[in-house]
Design an enzyme around this catalytic site. Structure first.
Site, short mmCIF file in Angstrom:
data_model
loop_
_atom_site.label_atom_id
_atom_site.label_comp_id
_atom_site.label_asym_id
_atom_site.label_seq_id
_atom_site.Cartn_x
_atom_site.Cartn_y
_atom_site.Cartn_z
N ASP A 46 0.85 -1.19 0.00
CA ASP A 46 0.00 0.00 0.00
C ASP A 46 0.88 1.24 0.00
O ASP A 46 1.84 1.35 0.78
CB ASP A 46 -0.91 0.03 1.23
CG ASP A 46 -1.73 1.31 1.27
OD1 ASP A 46 -2.63 1.46 0.41
OD2 ASP A 46 -1.45 2.17 2.12
N TYR A 51 2.98 10.30 0.32
CA TYR A 51 4.13 9.82 1.08
C TYR A 51 5.44 10.31 0.46
O TYR A 51 6.00 9.69 -0.44
CB TYR A 51 4.13 8.30 1.16
CG TYR A 51 2.90 7.70 1.78
CD1 TYR A 51 2.07 8.44 2.63
CD2 TYR A 51 2.54 6.38 1.52
CE1 TYR A 51 0.93 7.89 3.19
CE2 TYR A 51 1.41 5.81 2.09
CZ TYR A 51 0.61 6.57 2.92
OH TYR A 51 -0.52 6.01 3.47
N LYS A 77 -3.42 5.80 -3.62
CA LYS A 77 -4.48 6.70 -3.16
C LYS A 77 -4.61 7.91 -4.07
O LYS A 77 -3.71 8.23 -4.83
CB LYS A 77 -4.16 7.14 -1.72
CG LYS A 77 -3.98 5.94 -0.77
CD LYS A 77 -3.69 6.37 0.64
CE LYS A 77 -3.48 5.15 1.53
NZ LYS A 77 -2.17 4.51 1.30
#
Length: 336
Positions: A46, A51, A77
């Site tokens: 994931d 990030y 995401k």
């Protein structure tokens, strides 16, 4: 599609730390961590553009490029678009200010519109060096980033990201979508909608040994009734349960330190590893499909893999319940 039908196992790797969360992680250390996860049989990864402004996706993609695409499951995401220009100010990240100060220097646009969602998916594919994502989470439309303005962000996502991802799922471009958040309320609101319908959600930090009562009140009963499954993120409470100094991405407060001390003492009494207790607790709920602890060192991945296989005596869970260290409503292994 149910998450348990998609995910290849109950342990995944969360890659937020690979985006230089809290510290500058050397490239070789990041690579070794992903390779260690692979070597220990982890096949679910994931990640997110947020990030490290794309850094985690880039690092993950470099390692996975050498593996057959059909041999692993990948989620990323939407909600952040990484721009090809430097950040000139201090990003406004609500409670998470400074979280990725050591990441890529690119400016990040926060947007959950249809256009931003499509661009975000396309950009993630390029950074990851892959042709598809299996699962896409709508990222951080919650109070911790937006305060009282979070409902406006939710509405933007409802009319933008939700509809785009539903279409991509229906077209077979992705296999599932849902929310990836650190709060329960956005997921509850989504499950109350007539449409669009998510397949699951990634809930970080809200179903751990340190914090689970609120999720059990409304969210998890709703999810169970609707057959919507959960990936548990942050099972160690940002590291507090695993010997770290952080909780909720900040210095752990005294009350959390005290609670961790009680949990660790009870685990030690029964010869149980605290990581094992944390992972098995999270996975004991019927809605939980997988758990995705983050790591930046290969030995941490080895610990996680061993923890999930550790034998935990029923007496530990019974005493955990008796001492009031878990909610009476929390399902426990061995039916404790």
């Amino acid at each position: 599609m149910a998450l348990k039908e998609i995910l290849p196992g109950r342990l995944g790797l969360g890659t937020a730390p690979l985006g230089n969360m809290f510290r500058a992680v050397p490239d070789e250390e990041a690579r070794a961590t992903v390779e260690a996860a692979w070597d220990h049989g982890v096949r679910y990864y994931d990640t997110a553009p947020f990030y490290g402004a794309g850094l985690a996706e880039e690092r993950l993609g470099q390692v996975l490029a050498a593996r057959p695409r059909d041999s692993y499951v990948l989620s990323s995401k939407v909600g952040r678009v990484v721009l090809d220009e430097p950040e000139t100010g201090v990003p406004e990240l609500g409670e998470k200010s400074g979280l990725f100060a050591h990441g890529n220097p690119n400016r990040v646009l926060h947007a959950w519109t249809a256009e931003a969602t499509e661009r975000s998916v396309e950009d993630s594919l390029k950074r990851l060096g892959t042709d598809r994502l299996d699962i896409v989470w709508v990222h951080d439309i919650a109070q911790d980033f937006h305060g009282d303005a979070w409902l406006g962000r939710f509405e933007e996502a409802r009319t933008g990201a939700f509809r785009v991802l539903s279409r991509l799922r229906d077209e077979g471009v992705i296999r599932a979508w849902g929310l990836g958040v650190n709060r329960t309320e956005p997921v509850e609101l989504t499950l109350a909608l007539d449409e669009p319908r998510p397949d699951g959600f990634l809930l970080a930090g809200r179903y751990t040994l340190l914090d689970h009562g609120h999720a059990l009140q409304r969210l998890l009963p709703m999810a169970q009734e609707q057959g919507v499954e959960m990936v548990v993120g942050g099972p160690y409470g940002s590291g507090a349960l695993a010997g770290g100094a952080h909780y909720e991405y900040r210095q752990a407060p005294p009350e959390i330190v005290a609670r961790v001390g009680k949990l660790r003492a009870l685990a030690a009494k029964h010869g149980v590893g605290i990581k094992a207790a944390a992972l098995r607790f999270a996975l004991a709920h019927p809605v939980a499909a997988a758990v995705v602890p983050g790591a930046t060192r290969p030995d941490r991945v080895a610990e996680d893999s061993a923890a999930l296989a550790e034998n935990i005596p029923a007496a530990f869970w019974h005493e955990l319940r008796e001492k009031g260290l878990v909610s009476p409503a929390a399902p426990l292994p061995h039916g404790a």
